[in-house]
Design a protein around this motif. Structure first.
Motif, mmCIF file in Angstrom:
data_model
loop_
_atom_site.group_PDB
_atom_site.id
_atom_site.type_symbol
_atom_site.label_atom_id
_atom_site.label_comp_id
_atom_site.label_asym_id
_atom_site.label_seq_id
_atom_site.Cartn_x
_atom_site.Cartn_y
_atom_site.Cartn_z
ATOM 1 N N GLU A 159 24.996 3.845 23.334
ATOM 2 C CA GLU A 159 26.435 3.971 23.199
ATOM 3 C C GLU A 159 26.772 5.379 22.729
ATOM 4 O O GLU A 159 25.926 6.098 22.183
ATOM 5 C CB GLU A 159 26.966 2.933 22.203
ATOM 6 C CG GLU A 159 26.757 1.495 22.640
ATOM 7 C CD GLU A 159 27.509 1.174 23.929
ATOM 8 O OE1 GLU A 159 28.609 1.738 24.125
ATOM 9 O OE2 GLU A 159 27.000 0.368 24.732
ATOM 10 N N VAL A 160 28.026 5.772 22.902
ATOM 11 C CA VAL A 160 28.404 7.155 22.642
ATOM 12 C C VAL A 160 28.207 7.548 21.179
ATOM 13 O O VAL A 160 27.804 8.674 20.882
ATOM 14 C CB VAL A 160 29.871 7.395 23.091
ATOM 15 C CG1 VAL A 160 30.853 6.568 22.259
ATOM 16 C CG2 VAL A 160 30.203 8.884 23.005
ATOM 17 N N GLY A 161 28.472 6.635 20.239
ATOM 18 C CA GLY A 161 28.282 6.965 18.833
ATOM 19 C C GLY A 161 26.829 7.255 18.507
ATOM 20 O O GLY A 161 26.509 8.233 17.811
ATOM 21 N N GLU A 162 25.927 6.425 19.002
ATOM 22 C CA GLU A 162 24.491 6.649 18.809
ATOM 23 C C GLU A 162 24.073 7.974 19.438
ATOM 24 O O GLU A 162 23.308 8.753 18.857
ATOM 25 C CB GLU A 162 23.694 5.511 19.447
ATOM 26 C CG GLU A 162 24.002 4.124 18.907
ATOM 27 C CD GLU A 162 23.323 3.038 19.714
ATOM 28 O OE1 GLU A 162 22.427 2.378 19.164
ATOM 29 O OE2 GLU A 162 23.671 2.883 20.898
ATOM 30 N N LEU A 163 24.576 8.207 20.621
ATOM 31 C CA LEU A 163 24.216 9.391 21.388
ATOM 32 C C LEU A 163 24.621 10.671 20.667
ATOM 33 O O LEU A 163 23.835 11.619 20.562
ATOM 34 C CB LEU A 163 24.879 9.313 22.766
ATOM 35 C CG LEU A 163 24.666 10.461 23.733
ATOM 36 C CD1 LEU A 163 23.206 10.595 24.075
ATOM 37 C CD2 LEU A 163 25.488 10.232 25.000
ATOM 38 N N LEU A 164 25.843 10.715 20.143
ATOM 39 C CA LEU A 164 26.322 11.934 19.499
ATOM 40 C C LEU A 164 25.617 12.187 18.171
ATOM 41 O O LEU A 164 25.426 13.345 17.781
ATOM 42 C CB LEU A 164 27.844 11.865 19.306
ATOM 43 C CG LEU A 164 28.672 11.836 20.598
ATOM 44 C CD1 LEU A 164 30.148 12.020 20.291
ATOM 45 C CD2 LEU A 164 28.205 12.887 21.595
#
Length: 229
Positions: A74-79
Motif C-alpha cells: 500500500e502507498v503508506g508502506e511504500l513511502l
C-alpha cells in the motif's frame, strides 16, 4: 546555494511532506513479514551506490526494490520504505557528511518519485492480462521524476544547462535502470509474495547490478582521464 535553489528544495520538500502525511493517515500494514522483507532489502540496496562523475550525486540500485514494492504494498508502506532507503543512501559511507538540506531533498525526491509511480500503476488503464503495461508505466514515471528532479537541482546549484545535466545523468544510469526495472517486473509477476529464497536471489541480483554500474563508471572515468592527458 542561491535563493532559487532554496525555493526549489522547499517546494519539493513541502510536496513530499504532504504526500507522506496523507499516506500515513491511511497506513495499514496488512502483512508485517512482507513489509519487513521489502524494507530490509531496500535499506540494504541503498548501500550499493555509485557516485556519478562530475556531478554531486550518487545512484543506488534500491530503485529495483522500490519498483517491486509499488506492485505489492500500500502507498503508506511504500513511502515509509522510500523515505528510509533515501536517508540510508545519503549517509552510508558518504565521501563527506551531507548537509541536512541535501538529505531532505534526496528523501523528498524519492518519496515523490515513488508516489508518482504508485499513482500511475494504480490507474490500471489496461485489462488484467496486460497489467505489465501498468508496471512499465510506473517504472517510466519513477525514472522521469527521479532523474528530472535531481537534474533540476544540480543545474541550479552548478549553474549548468538542465538538458546537459539530464543527458549526463541518463548516460550513466539509463542502461542499468532498464535492466533493473525489467528484472523487477519479472520478479513481481512471477511471485506475488516475498519468500526467503526469492529475497536471496534479489539481493544477489542487486549486488551484480551494483558491480556492473560501478565497473562501467570506473572504466568511463579512466577513459576520460586518458583523453584529457
Amino acid at each position: 546555494m542561491n535563493w532559487r535553489t532554496w525555493l526549489y528544495v522547499a517546494v519539493i520538500a513541502g510536496l513530499a511532506a504532504v504526500l507522506l502525511v496523507a499516506s500515513l493517515f491511511h497506513l495499514h500494514i496488512s502483512d508485517p513479514v512482507r513489509f519487513g522483507g521489502f524494507a530490509l532489502t531496500a535499506l540494504l540496496a541503498s548501500t550499493f551506490k555509485v557516485r556519478i562523475p562530475t556531478l554531486d550525486g550518487t545512484y543506488s540500485v534500491s530503485f529495483l526494490i522500490l519498483l517491486s514494492a509499488v506492485y505489492e504494498l500500500e502507498v503508506g508502506e511504500l513511502l515509509l520504505i522510500a523515505l528510509g532507503s533515501a536517508v540510508v543512501q545519503s549517509y552510508w559511507r558518504a565521501a563527506k557528511r551531507p548537509q541536512l538540506v541535501q538529505v531532505v531533498f534526496n528523501a523528498s525526491n524519492v518519496v515523490i518519485s515513488v508516489a508518482g509511480a504508485y499513482g500511475l500503476y494504480s490507474l490500471r488503464l489496461w485489462p488484467t492480462d496486460w497489467l505489465f503495461l501498468s508496471g512499465g508505466l510506473a517504472a517510466l514515471g519513477f525514472y522521469i521524476l527521479n532523474t528530472g528532479l535531481t537534474s533540476v537541482v544540480l543545474s541550479l546549484v552548478h549553474g549548468g544547462s538542465l538538458k546537459q545535466v539530464w543527458e549526463h545523468w541518463n548516460f550513466y544510469t539509463l542502461p542499468y535502470y532498464l535492466l533493473g526495472s525489467t528484472l523487477s517486473s519479472a520478479w513481481t509477476f512471477c511471485s506475488r509474495q516475498v519468500h526467503l529464497q526469492g529475497m536471496v536471489v534479489v539481493v544477489l541480483v542487486l549486488y551484480l547490478l551494483f558491480r556492473l554500474l560501478r565497473g562501467f563508471v570506473s572504466a568511463q572515468q579512466a577513459s576520460e582521464g586518458q583523453c584529457a592527458g
